[in-house]
Design an enzyme around this catalytic site. Structure first.
Site, PDB file in Angstrom:
ATOM      1  N   ASP A 187       0.846  -1.199   0.000  1.00  0.00           N
ATOM      2  CA  ASP A 187       0.000   0.000   0.000  1.00  0.00           C
ATOM      3  C   ASP A 187       0.882   1.250   0.000  1.00  0.00           C
ATOM      4  OD1 ASP A 187      -2.170  -1.681   0.221  1.00  0.00           O
ATOM      5  OD2 ASP A 187      -2.285  -1.492   2.414  1.00  0.00           O
TER       6      ASP A 187
HETATM    7  N1  URA Z   1      -1.132  -5.989   3.706  1.00  0.00           N
HETATM    8  C1  URA Z   1      -1.643  -4.760   3.760  1.00  0.00           C
HETATM    9  O1  URA Z   1      -2.699  -4.545   4.340  1.00  0.00           O
HETATM   10  N2  URA Z   1      -0.975  -3.762   3.165  1.00  0.00           N
HETATM   11  C2  URA Z   1       0.208  -3.938   2.527  1.00  0.00           C
HETATM   12  O2  URA Z   1       0.788  -2.991   2.011  1.00  0.00           O
HETATM   13  C3  URA Z   1       0.735  -5.236   2.479  1.00  0.00           C
HETATM   14  C4  URA Z   1       0.054  -6.252   3.082  1.00  0.00           C
END
Ligand code: URA
Length: 239
Positions: free
Chosen positions: A107
């Protein structure tokens, strides 16, 4: 032995030159094959069997590139986006001509280990839940972890919408109101870790990926920096 390829294509694929610049460089005798200038751009050469140099410098042929990136928060983890900065903006110019992409997404607000590559088969192998390559994350949560949660993760928890998850682990590293935990998952659904935690009433204040399989994030790599993976590191992912 590799596959013989046109010299101009090979040089352009490996260096900072465009195809037409490569053709010019070859015609001018700037490119050598086993130490001998080769002036024919369409000469077929096997890059694994010969030494290729441009202006006397070994071009260090690699069929594929594998880079370790320490992603900072604030960048999109995609190959390109017309309106926002992406992790590809962090790739040094000498590697920009390759068709690199992030093998697995983080993310925008997540930090840590990302592998950038131009090898689609490798990315598929690494990401396929069938291969059970566990990715470890450090997370700071917004509430204490109920003792039932690690067992629920191990059994395969579900998101709030009922989507089932594969077995995962949650280990509390530092207790408290905002505990630090290690979470390991072998799949990569959208917001995987945040949604797994959310299903147990836990918000994620901070998230960092620290390993993929046996490959650990090199903590000496500054946030925003990337470097080539060694052969050993590459095989440790699957080991
Ligand atoms: N899980 C998440 O919620 N976000 C990420 O960036 C990676 C794994």
């Amino acid at each position: 032995m590799g596959k013989p390829q046109r010299l101009d294509r090979l040089i352009a694929g490996q260096c900072l030159l465009t195809r037409s610049e490569a053709v010019k460089a070859i015609r001018r005798g700037r490119v050598t094959v086993d130490g001998v200038p080769c002036r024919q751009p369409d000469t077929k050469v096997d890059p694994d069997a010969v030494a290729l140099a441009l202006d006397g410098v070994d071009i260090g042929y690699r069929e594929h590139l594998y880079l370790m990136l320490n992603k900072p928060a604030g960048l999109l983890c995609v190959s390109r986006d017309p309106s926002a900065p992406t992790v590809m903006d962090l790739v040094p110019p000498e590697w920009r001509r390759r068709d690199l992409f992030p093998a697995g997404r983080l993310d925008k607000d997540t930090h840590g280990l990302v592998i950038l590559t131009d090898d689609g088969d490798f990315a598929h192998r690494m990401l396929s839940p069938k291969n059970a390559i566990y990715k470890h994350y450090l997370a700071v949560l917004d509430a204490p972890v109920d003792p039932s949660v690690p067992a629920a993760f191990a059994d395969g928890t579900s998101f709030v919408d009922g989507t089932p998850c594969l077995p995962a682990t949650l280990t509390v590293l530092e207790d408290g109101d905002t505990p630090l935990v290690d979470i390991a998952v072998c799949e990569g659904k959208f917001h995987q870790v945040k949604r797994m935690c959310g299903a147990h009433g836990l918000g994620v204040n901070w998230l960092k990926r620290v390993s993929i399989g046996g490959l650990k994030l090199d903590e000496s790599l500054d946030e925003g920096a990337c470097r080539l993976l060694t052969d050993e590191e590459l095989s440790s992912i699957f080991g």
